[in-house]
Design a protein around this motif. Structure first.
Motif, mmCIF file in Angstrom:
data_model
loop_
_atom_site.group_PDB
_atom_site.id
_atom_site.type_symbol
_atom_site.label_atom_id
_atom_site.label_comp_id
_atom_site.label_asym_id
_atom_site.label_seq_id
_atom_site.Cartn_x
_atom_site.Cartn_y
_atom_site.Cartn_z
ATOM 1 N N GLN A 1 23.073 -5.270 -3.727
ATOM 2 C CA GLN A 1 23.946 -4.192 -4.187
ATOM 3 C C GLN A 1 23.685 -2.879 -3.458
ATOM 4 N N HIS A 2 22.457 -2.713 -2.963
ATOM 5 C CA HIS A 2 22.084 -1.453 -2.307
ATOM 6 C C HIS A 2 21.418 -1.706 -0.948
ATOM 7 N N PRO A 3 22.077 -2.427 -0.040
ATOM 8 C CA PRO A 3 21.426 -2.792 1.224
ATOM 9 C C PRO A 3 21.038 -1.583 2.072
ATOM 10 N N ARG A 4 21.826 -0.523 2.029
ATOM 11 C CA ARG A 4 21.506 0.644 2.857
ATOM 12 C C ARG A 4 20.336 1.433 2.292
ATOM 13 N N LEU A 5 20.219 1.483 0.974
ATOM 14 C CA LEU A 5 19.046 2.131 0.387
ATOM 15 C C LEU A 5 17.793 1.321 0.726
ATOM 16 N N TYR A 6 17.921 0.006 0.672
ATOM 17 C CA TYR A 6 16.778 -0.852 0.994
ATOM 18 C C TYR A 6 16.393 -0.676 2.455
ATOM 19 N N ALA A 7 17.399 -0.590 3.329
ATOM 20 C CA ALA A 7 17.125 -0.389 4.751
ATOM 21 C C ALA A 7 16.457 0.967 4.976
ATOM 22 N N TYR A 8 16.880 1.965 4.225
ATOM 23 C CA TYR A 8 16.295 3.307 4.353
ATOM 24 C C TYR A 8 14.787 3.269 4.126
ATOM 25 N N MET A 9 14.358 2.416 3.212
ATOM 26 C CA MET A 9 12.930 2.332 2.905
ATOM 27 C C MET A 9 12.129 1.717 4.049
ATOM 28 N N GLY A 10 12.792 1.136 5.036
ATOM 29 C CA GLY A 10 12.085 0.525 6.149
ATOM 30 C C GLY A 10 12.292 1.234 7.460
ATOM 31 N N VAL A 11 12.881 2.433 7.428
ATOM 32 C CA VAL A 11 13.154 3.175 8.662
ATOM 33 C C VAL A 11 12.018 4.134 8.977
ATOM 34 N N GLY A 12 11.438 3.969 10.163
ATOM 35 C CA GLY A 12 10.457 4.929 10.680
ATOM 36 C C GLY A 12 9.388 5.298 9.687
ATOM 37 N N GLU A 13 9.361 6.595 9.336
ATOM 38 C CA GLU A 13 8.318 7.103 8.456
ATOM 39 C C GLU A 13 8.462 6.609 7.025
ATOM 40 N N HIS A 14 9.597 5.920 6.719
ATOM 41 C CA HIS A 14 9.774 5.390 5.371
ATOM 42 C C HIS A 14 9.285 3.943 5.276
ATOM 43 N N ALA A 15 8.722 3.421 6.344
ATOM 44 C CA ALA A 15 8.406 1.999 6.401
ATOM 45 C C ALA A 15 7.401 1.604 5.334
ATOM 46 N N MET A 16 7.410 0.303 5.041
ATOM 47 C CA MET A 16 6.589 -0.218 3.959
ATOM 48 C C MET A 16 5.158 -0.467 4.410
ATOM 49 N N GLY A 17 4.462 0.578 4.770
ATOM 50 C CA GLY A 17 3.079 0.436 5.200
ATOM 51 C C GLY A 17 2.116 0.691 4.068
ATOM 52 N N ASP A 18 0.815 0.453 4.301
ATOM 53 C CA ASP A 18 -0.194 0.698 3.292
ATOM 54 C C ASP A 18 -0.159 2.162 2.889
ATOM 55 N N GLY A 19 -0.252 2.390 1.574
ATOM 56 C CA GLY A 19 -0.285 3.751 1.089
ATOM 57 C C GLY A 19 1.076 4.363 0.876
ATOM 58 N N SER A 20 2.148 3.687 1.294
ATOM 59 C CA SER A 20 3.479 4.236 1.097
ATOM 60 C C SER A 20 3.898 4.059 -0.350
ATOM 61 N N LEU A 21 4.904 4.836 -0.753
ATOM 62 C CA LEU A 21 5.414 4.745 -2.111
ATOM 63 C C LEU A 21 5.933 3.348 -2.400
ATOM 64 N N VAL A 22 6.602 2.735 -1.424
ATOM 65 C CA VAL A 22 7.144 1.389 -1.613
ATOM 66 C C VAL A 22 6.023 0.367 -1.753
ATOM 67 N N ALA A 23 4.999 0.501 -0.918
ATOM 68 C CA ALA A 23 3.856 -0.408 -1.024
ATOM 69 C C ALA A 23 3.204 -0.281 -2.394
ATOM 70 N N ASP A 24 3.077 0.942 -2.877
ATOM 71 C CA ASP A 24 2.495 1.159 -4.202
ATOM 72 C C ASP A 24 3.360 0.526 -5.282
ATOM 73 N N THR A 25 4.667 0.587 -5.111
ATOM 74 C CA THR A 25 5.578 0.001 -6.088
ATOM 75 C C THR A 25 5.456 -1.514 -6.112
ATOM 76 N N LYS A 26 5.401 -2.131 -4.935
ATOM 77 C CA LYS A 26 5.225 -3.587 -4.877
ATOM 78 C C LYS A 26 3.905 -3.990 -5.528
ATOM 79 N N THR A 27 2.866 -3.203 -5.282
ATOM 80 C CA THR A 27 1.567 -3.492 -5.895
ATOM 81 C C THR A 27 1.661 -3.390 -7.403
ATOM 82 N N ALA A 28 2.364 -2.364 -7.902
ATOM 83 C CA ALA A 28 2.508 -2.188 -9.348
ATOM 84 C C ALA A 28 3.222 -3.382 -9.976
ATOM 85 N N ILE A 29 4.282 -3.872 -9.315
ATOM 86 C CA ILE A 29 4.990 -5.046 -9.828
ATOM 87 C C ILE A 29 4.076 -6.261 -9.829
#
Length: 229
Positions: free
Chosen positions: A113-141
């Motif tokens: 439903q939100h492919p562009r928002l999901y893609a945004y999370m993987g662009v450059g400085e938003h990438a899903m690396g250690d310590g990123s907000l997205v990485a923390d979210t996956k860890t929380a889940i």
């Protein structure tokens, strides 16, 4: 201005109202940025956001310290949206198979439903690396899933199990597979085929882990019945 009687400094009500106005305006601008990304893609330009909200770029930036601050607030808004979709699915209602399908399906549905928002999370400085907000979210889940798995295992008499590591692995696997699928210009499977494949794979991992612990279950077992065992 300090209270001349020696009490606490007086707070100017006008300043408080201005702070509230700025905070509300910031929320509106972040909402507009999210909508812009949904429409135009992950690599949006601040100038386009300024045009969208009818502000000069210099005025827009008065609401944020810099571009990095704006990006961080956008990421947080996207993660909040994702978590609102995921959290209700982590209750494990129904059978094991239904529970797996519900969690996997919620992840895939949100991304579809939100492919562009999901893609945004993987662009450059938003990438899903250690310590990123997205990485923390996956860890929380993963930790929430691990805790829930652990509760079920305890009712089955299993006190010690590497379930947290298994949960982290499952979340990482699902996220990576979905990420690849949504980025592939010619996906090798349909959305429904991907959903079914992920559910089978998740159950295969859970089943193998349970068997190693001496527990044999059918995916048709109801989780509530296991907790009463």
């Amino acid at each position: 201005m300090a209270d001349r009687t020696g009490g606490e400094p007086q707070i100017d009500g006008r300043s408080t109202r201005w702070d509230e106005h700025k905070a509300q305006r910031q929320v509106e601008l972040v909402d507009a940025a999210v909508a812009l990304i949904e429409e135009e893609g992950a690599r949006f330009r601040v100038q386009r956001l300024a045009e969208r909200v009818g502000l000069p770029r210099s005025v827009l930036y008065r609401h944020f310290k810099d571009r990095a601050t704006l990006d961080e607030l956008i990421r947080r808004r996207v993660v909040e949206s994702f978590m609102r979709r995921m959290e209700p699915t982590l209750t494990f209602d129904g059978t094991i198979e239904e529970s797996v399908r519900r969690v996997v399906g919620a992840h895939l549905d949100w991304v579809a439903q939100h492919p562009r928002l999901y893609a945004y999370m993987g662009v450059g400085e938003h990438a899903m690396g250690d310590g990123s907000l997205v990485a923390d979210t996956k860890t929380a889940i993963a930790l929430m899933l691990g805790e829930r798995f652990g509760e079920v295992l305890k009712t089955l008499g299993v006190r010690q199990a590497p379930i947290r590591s298994v949960a982290v692995g499952i979340v990482g696997f699902v996220d990576t597979a979905v990420n690849q699928w949504v980025r592939d210009p010619e996906p090798e499977v349909s959305e429904e085929e991907l959903r079914a494949m992920l559910c089978r794979s998740v159950w295969a991992v859970l089943d193998a882990t349970l068997r190693d612990l001496g527990v044999e279950l059918s995916p048709q077992h109801r989780v509530a019945d296991l907790e009463k065992a």
